[in-house]
Write a protein that holds these residues in place. Sequence first.
Motif, mmCIF file in Angstrom:
data_model
loop_
_atom_site.group_PDB
_atom_site.id
_atom_site.type_symbol
_atom_site.label_atom_id
_atom_site.label_comp_id
_atom_site.label_asym_id
_atom_site.label_seq_id
_atom_site.Cartn_x
_atom_site.Cartn_y
_atom_site.Cartn_z
ATOM 1 N N THR A 119 0.579 -1.289 0.152
ATOM 2 C CA THR A 119 -0.101 0.383 0.089
ATOM 3 C C THR A 119 0.725 1.093 0.394
ATOM 4 O O THR A 119 1.488 1.163 1.249
ATOM 5 C CB THR A 119 -1.659 0.045 1.296
ATOM 6 O OG1 THR A 119 -1.383 -1.264 1.413
ATOM 7 C CG2 THR A 119 -1.847 1.180 1.186
ATOM 8 N N GLY A 120 0.583 1.802 -0.715
ATOM 9 C CA GLY A 120 1.324 3.678 -0.816
ATOM 10 C C GLY A 120 0.615 4.413 -2.203
ATOM 11 O O GLY A 120 -0.803 4.130 -2.100
ATOM 12 N N ALA A 121 1.424 5.870 -1.753
ATOM 13 C CA ALA A 121 0.024 6.655 -2.634
ATOM 14 C C ALA A 121 0.754 6.620 -3.849
ATOM 15 O O ALA A 121 -0.403 7.176 -4.786
ATOM 16 C CB ALA A 121 1.183 7.543 -1.871
ATOM 17 N N ASP A 122 1.476 5.975 -4.879
ATOM 18 C CA ASP A 122 1.763 5.673 -6.066
ATOM 19 C C ASP A 122 0.571 3.871 -6.281
ATOM 20 O O ASP A 122 1.681 3.233 -6.067
ATOM 21 C CB ASP A 122 2.919 6.258 -6.571
ATOM 22 C CG ASP A 122 2.581 5.955 -8.196
ATOM 23 O OD1 ASP A 122 2.001 6.734 -8.858
ATOM 24 O OD2 ASP A 122 3.524 4.897 -9.166
ATOM 25 N N PRO A 123 -0.046 3.959 -7.600
ATOM 26 C CA PRO A 123 -0.610 2.790 -7.367
ATOM 27 C C PRO A 123 0.525 1.916 -8.287
ATOM 28 O O PRO A 123 0.444 0.737 -7.746
ATOM 29 C CB PRO A 123 -1.987 3.353 -7.847
ATOM 30 C CG PRO A 123 -2.179 4.258 -8.284
ATOM 31 C CD PRO A 123 -1.059 4.973 -7.602
ATOM 32 N N ASN A 124 0.885 2.483 -9.631
ATOM 33 C CA ASN A 124 2.225 1.658 -10.325
ATOM 34 C C ASN A 124 3.138 1.240 -9.366
ATOM 35 O O ASN A 124 3.820 0.253 -9.486
ATOM 36 C CB ASN A 124 2.349 2.861 -11.479
ATOM 37 C CG ASN A 124 1.270 3.303 -12.403
ATOM 38 O OD1 ASN A 124 0.401 2.396 -12.764
ATOM 39 N ND2 ASN A 124 0.881 3.885 -12.850
ATOM 40 N N THR A 125 3.507 2.059 -8.731
ATOM 41 C CA THR A 125 4.855 1.748 -8.132
ATOM 42 C C THR A 125 4.282 0.293 -6.706
ATOM 43 O O THR A 125 5.059 -0.463 -6.518
ATOM 44 C CB THR A 125 5.186 3.075 -7.381
ATOM 45 O OG1 THR A 125 5.397 4.212 -7.720
ATOM 46 C CG2 THR A 125 6.947 3.145 -6.575
ATOM 47 N N ALA A 126 3.437 0.591 -6.328
ATOM 48 C CA ALA A 126 2.830 -0.058 -5.625
ATOM 49 C C ALA A 126 3.300 -1.518 -6.015
ATOM 50 O O ALA A 126 3.138 -2.584 -5.568
ATOM 51 C CB ALA A 126 1.226 -0.069 -4.603
ATOM 52 N N ALA A 127 1.858 -1.439 -6.955
ATOM 53 C CA ALA A 127 2.495 -2.560 -8.552
ATOM 54 C C ALA A 127 4.059 -3.456 -8.336
ATOM 55 O O ALA A 127 4.058 -4.366 -8.444
ATOM 56 C CB ALA A 127 1.149 -2.817 -9.434
ATOM 57 N N THR A 128 4.309 -2.072 -8.711
ATOM 58 C CA THR A 128 5.818 -2.742 -8.395
ATOM 59 C C THR A 128 6.864 -3.039 -7.979
ATOM 60 O O THR A 128 7.374 -3.962 -8.098
ATOM 61 C CB THR A 128 6.640 -1.725 -9.463
ATOM 62 O OG1 THR A 128 6.097 -1.210 -10.393
ATOM 63 C CG2 THR A 128 8.322 -1.934 -9.879
ATOM 64 N N ILE A 129 6.025 -2.980 -7.126
ATOM 65 C CA ILE A 129 7.132 -3.091 -5.529
ATOM 66 C C ILE A 129 6.768 -4.884 -5.266
ATOM 67 O O ILE A 129 7.116 -5.188 -4.588
ATOM 68 C CB ILE A 129 7.098 -2.412 -4.087
ATOM 69 C CG1 ILE A 129 7.807 -1.035 -4.021
ATOM 70 C CG2 ILE A 129 7.836 -2.917 -3.083
ATOM 71 C CD1 ILE A 129 7.587 0.409 -3.792
ATOM 72 N N SER A 130 5.326 -5.275 -5.289
ATOM 73 C CA SER A 130 4.734 -5.363 -4.899
ATOM 74 C C SER A 130 5.705 -7.299 -5.445
ATOM 75 O O SER A 130 5.657 -7.955 -4.956
ATOM 76 C CB SER A 130 2.844 -5.757 -4.776
ATOM 77 O OG SER A 130 2.648 -7.204 -4.495
ATOM 78 N N ASN A 131 5.132 -6.990 -7.442
ATOM 79 C CA ASN A 131 5.528 -7.569 -8.125
ATOM 80 C C ASN A 131 6.908 -8.468 -7.279
ATOM 81 O O ASN A 131 7.707 -9.576 -7.675
ATOM 82 C CB ASN A 131 5.267 -7.910 -9.713
ATOM 83 C CG ASN A 131 4.209 -8.286 -9.748
ATOM 84 O OD1 ASN A 131 3.424 -8.976 -9.165
ATOM 85 N ND2 ASN A 131 3.907 -6.744 -10.196
ATOM 86 N N GLU A 132 8.062 -7.881 -7.325
ATOM 87 C CA GLU A 132 9.446 -7.571 -7.640
ATOM 88 C C GLU A 132 9.735 -7.970 -6.216
ATOM 89 O O GLU A 132 10.612 -8.928 -6.006
ATOM 90 C CB GLU A 132 10.099 -6.238 -7.294
ATOM 91 C CG GLU A 132 11.621 -6.348 -7.524
ATOM 92 C CD GLU A 132 12.303 -6.724 -8.714
ATOM 93 O OE1 GLU A 132 13.087 -7.242 -8.624
ATOM 94 O OE2 GLU A 132 11.783 -6.277 -9.982
ATOM 95 N N MET A 133 9.288 -7.556 -4.645
ATOM 96 C CA MET A 133 8.987 -8.266 -3.524
ATOM 97 C C MET A 133 9.281 -9.688 -4.211
ATOM 98 O O MET A 133 10.424 -10.858 -3.592
ATOM 99 C CB MET A 133 8.830 -8.058 -2.995
ATOM 100 C CG MET A 133 8.402 -6.507 -1.958
ATOM 101 S SD MET A 133 8.176 -6.105 -1.017
ATOM 102 C CE MET A 133 8.351 -7.117 0.105
ATOM 103 N N ALA A 134 7.814 -10.232 -4.770
ATOM 104 C CA ALA A 134 7.192 -12.327 -5.064
ATOM 105 C C ALA A 134 8.959 -12.189 -5.946
ATOM 106 O O ALA A 134 8.878 -13.472 -5.695
ATOM 107 C CB ALA A 134 6.512 -12.323 -5.640
ATOM 108 N N SER A 135 9.252 -11.395 -6.444
ATOM 109 C CA SER A 135 10.222 -11.959 -7.553
ATOM 110 C C SER A 135 11.978 -12.428 -6.380
ATOM 111 O O SER A 135 12.419 -13.200 -6.736
ATOM 112 C CB SER A 135 10.708 -11.365 -8.531
ATOM 113 O OG SER A 135 11.769 -11.637 -8.897
ATOM 114 N N ASN A 136 11.956 -11.651 -5.243
ATOM 115 C CA ASN A 136 13.113 -11.723 -4.842
ATOM 116 C C ASN A 136 13.005 -12.314 -3.723
ATOM 117 O O ASN A 136 14.032 -13.831 -3.665
ATOM 118 C CB ASN A 136 13.020 -9.920 -4.198
ATOM 119 C CG ASN A 136 13.523 -9.614 -4.759
ATOM 120 O OD1 ASN A 136 14.751 -9.353 -5.929
ATOM 121 N ND2 ASN A 136 13.798 -7.908 -4.752
ATOM 122 N N VAL A 137 11.705 -12.905 -3.241
ATOM 123 C CA VAL A 137 11.511 -13.669 -2.383
ATOM 124 C C VAL A 137 11.523 -15.069 -2.384
ATOM 125 O O VAL A 137 12.478 -15.901 -1.926
ATOM 126 C CB VAL A 137 9.355 -13.285 -1.501
ATOM 127 C CG1 VAL A 137 9.179 -14.545 -2.191
ATOM 128 C CG2 VAL A 137 10.027 -14.400 -0.238
#
Length: 221
Positions: A119-137
């Motif tokens: 959750t964050g102020a920018d919808p595109n950045t929130a989606a990008t962070i979520s997908n990148e965290m899934a890849s890193n984990v």
Amino acid sequence: MTLLELLQLMRKHLKLMIILPVACALVAAAVSYTMLPNTYTASTSMYVLAKQTANNSDNGVNYSNLNASQMLANDVSTLLKSDRIASDTAKDLHLDSLKGYSTKVTSETTSRVITLEVTGADPNTAATISNEMASNVSKVAQEVMDVQSVNVIDEATAPTAPSGPNRPMYVAVAFLAGLFIAIAIVVVSDMLNTKVRNADEIEELLGLPVIGRMPAIKGGK
């Protein structure tokens, strides 16, 4: 004070009981709609798959894989909250940090599915962070845990509607807070007035000043 007495007291001060809660609600609405920015939540769902042993039968592989993956799901959920995943994700996205974006990880003990919400102020950045965290984990889990892979079921997409703040709730809470304050004011005011009236009655009855009150000075020749 009985409930009936309280209701009568509130009715006596009806203007205050209406004006104060409404004023609090209006202030909360003004603050929440003008000063609190919208937040957006993007979610990614993942499936944890444990390593299989070559000497197990087909049924044994499926059963052991199910049980092991269910237990590993909790470990992967904890890993998603670690500083390593956050720092790796920020580095990959060329960000100083993930400050301003909160994460929520959901994993049930009977399921191998993990849901990550960012959750964050920018919808595109929130989606990008979520997908990148899934890849890193997935990468880190394969390195440090007995995990074959963490597969993404649904990638996060940029949300179109805000998930917060819950402005109607803020307004409702402010209205109730104003109502309680108004009740407290009228109750305390009534108690003080009652105390003063009782003191006056005692002084008039006994012809003596009540402790804490100056005796009346009567004029005369």
